[in-house]
Scaffold this motif. Structure first.
Motif, PDB file in Angstrom:
ATOM      1  N   SER A   1      10.133  20.557   1.761  1.00  0.00           N
ATOM      2  CA  SER A   1       9.500  20.824   0.464  1.00  0.00           C
ATOM      3  C   SER A   1      10.557  21.330  -0.500  1.00  0.00           C
ATOM      4  O   SER A   1      11.271  22.283  -0.206  1.00  0.00           O
TER       5      SER A   1
ATOM      6  N   PRO B   1      10.514  23.088  -3.425  1.00  0.00           N
ATOM      7  CA  PRO B   1      10.523  24.480  -3.863  1.00  0.00           C
ATOM      8  C   PRO B   1      11.056  25.439  -2.817  1.00  0.00           C
ATOM      9  O   PRO B   1      11.648  26.450  -3.146  1.00  0.00           O
TER      10      PRO B   1
ATOM     11  N   ASP C   1       5.207  23.114 -10.436  1.00  0.00           N
ATOM     12  CA  ASP C   1       5.377  21.703 -10.808  1.00  0.00           C
ATOM     13  C   ASP C   1       5.889  21.578 -12.240  1.00  0.00           C
ATOM     14  O   ASP C   1       6.781  20.775 -12.533  1.00  0.00           O
TER      15      ASP C   1
ATOM     16  N   ALA D   1       9.468  22.808 -12.452  1.00  0.00           N
ATOM     17  CA  ALA D   1      10.362  21.852 -11.784  1.00  0.00           C
ATOM     18  C   ALA D   1      10.578  20.601 -12.624  1.00  0.00           C
ATOM     19  O   ALA D   1      11.707  20.104 -12.736  1.00  0.00           O
TER      20      ALA D   1
ATOM     21  N   LEU E   1       9.054  12.609  -6.443  1.00  0.00           N
ATOM     22  CA  LEU E   1       8.664  14.018  -6.587  1.00  0.00           C
ATOM     23  C   LEU E   1       7.591  14.396  -5.568  1.00  0.00           C
ATOM     24  O   LEU E   1       7.637  15.476  -4.966  1.00  0.00           O
TER      25      LEU E   1
ATOM     26  N   LEU F   1       6.073  17.999  -4.686  1.00  0.00           N
ATOM     27  CA  LEU F   1       5.772  18.357  -6.076  1.00  0.00           C
ATOM     28  C   LEU F   1       4.842  17.322  -6.704  1.00  0.00           C
ATOM     29  O   LEU F   1       4.764  16.181  -6.256  1.00  0.00           O
ATOM     30  N   CYS F   2       4.156  17.743  -7.761  1.00  0.00           N
ATOM     31  CA  CYS F   2       3.304  16.855  -8.554  1.00  0.00           C
ATOM     32  C   CYS F   2       2.281  16.108  -7.695  1.00  0.00           C
ATOM     33  O   CYS F   2       1.993  14.922  -7.936  1.00  0.00           O
TER      34      CYS F   2
END
Length: 378
Positions: free
Chosen positions: A4, A6, A33, A36, A63, A68-69
């Motif tokens: 991941s 993050p 998100d 980022a 992403l 993310l997203c």
């Protein structure tokens, strides 16, 4: 990839505790998100929220593989709205937390200087352009913190607040003449830093004393004047610049003048003689310092101060188009400007590619692997 983003990118991890300014029912997109997308978009050559969104839109699948997203890519309006609402102080604190992870020790000169975001004002709403005061570690080439004001004249009140955020023990703080204030000098010494501060007419008596002393010193030899002296010559692109540096202790200065400034030990005069295309000009600049009268060291410190212009402000305007950016509502301009400085720090730290900043940004947009390297993902 299985990890991941993050959890593996130090910069994004630093924003994990950033307070979300939105109401809970309006948090369809996680705050990380949004942060980022903007940070990575700017690294990848986006200079506004629209282009950051377009970059993320075309990288949505990648992403999502990073974790993310997962709820989709936030629109440019969402990015703008959240950055307008984010508390700049909290955002800056997260930034400073990240700085500590990549530069645990800052040594040498910390240059304090301001920059105006030219297009951040709004004539229709009668708002002035935002002026941001920066603290820049010249040897690390790293922004340590920033504080916004609504005018350059307010640097006097912003500088003490910015210094409070920093650990300056053992460092030399350099400031232009706007910061030549007794309270600022006192604060620097209380925080166990040293200072080299430009001296101009805003400190009339001391400036006049310095001007008079060094004018006489130039008429005799350095040994006769009691000054420490050195000279340098630099040739660059057809321009020749000679710098003559005089420094002196203050045993000749009236005691009341010295006592007004905490731990004042030295006055400095730098005479610059520039020759370009057959034309020669001269300039005299004066400084005050808590350091000993060592001409070589003080010349290096004064020279280092301009790193904030050459290595930060110049890149923001030329490589990131900051003066052309029209983001101006609420806190968006201040927060977006800070993200550009984060991106600049990351790009300058990378030595794997021998490219300038603009081309590194393009390469990050083309190559997800290079982007991960820039972000420090292992």
């Amino acid at each position: 990839m299985s990890f991941s983003l993050p959890a593996n990118a130090p910069l994004l991890l630093a924003f994990g505790d950033l307070p979300d300014p939105r109401k809970q029912w309006n948090q369809h997109y996680p705050l990380i998100d949004i942060i980022a997308v903007v940070i990575m978009g700017i690294i990848c050559a986006a200079d506004d929220f629209v282009s950051a969104y377009r970059w993320a839109y075309h990288r949505a699948e990648w992403l999502q593989s990073m974790g993310l997203c997962l709820n989709g890519v936030p629109s440019h309006d969402t990015l703008n709205r959240v950055f307008r609402l984010l508390n700049p102080k909290s955002f800056n604190e997260c930034f400073m937390q990240w700085v500590q992870t990549i530069a645990a020790t800052v040594e040498g000169v910390i240059a304090v200087d301001g920059k105006t975001l030219c297009n951040s004002g709004d004539k229709f709403k009668q708002t002035k352009p935002l002026h941001i005061v920066h603290a820049f570690a010249t040897e690390n080439q790293l922004l340590l913190g920033q504080l916004a004001t609504n005018a350059k004249s307010n640097e006097i009140t912003a500088i003490p607040e910015l210094l409070k955020m920093l650990t300056i023990k053992g460092n030399v703080i350099t400031i232009d003449a706007m910061g030549c204030q007794r309270d600022i000098v006192k604060q620097i010494r209380e925080q166990e830093g040293d200072y080299v501060i430009a001296l101009k007419g805003n400190q009339g008596t001391l400036h006049a004393e310095a001007e008079n002393f060094f004018q006489q010193a130039m008429d005799v030899t350095p040994k006769e004047s009691g000054c420490d002296f050195m000279t340098t010559i630099e040739k660059n692109r057809g321009r020749i610049e000679e710098r003559q540096i005089w420094t002196c202790s203050l045993d000749w200065l009236p005691s009341e003048q010295v006592e007004n400034w905490v731990d004042l030990k030295t006055l400095v005069c730098i005479k610059s003689i520039r020759t370009h295309k057959g034309k020669t000009t001269q300039e005299l600049r004066y400084y005050m310092s808590s350091l000993a009268p060592d001409a070589k060291r003080l010349a290096q410190i004064v020279r280092a101060h301009w790193g904030v212009e050459n290595k930060l402000h110049w890149h923001l305007d030329v490589s990131f188009g900051e003066d052309l950016c029209k983001i101006r509502t609420d806190h968006a301009a201040e927060n977006f400007s800070l993200v550009k400085k984060m991106a600049l720090s990351l790009l300058k730290a990378d030595t794997s590619e021998k490219l300038g900043i603009p081309n590194k940004r393009k390469l990050a947009g083309w190559s997800p692997e290079y982007l991960l390297k820039i972000l420090g993902v292992k």
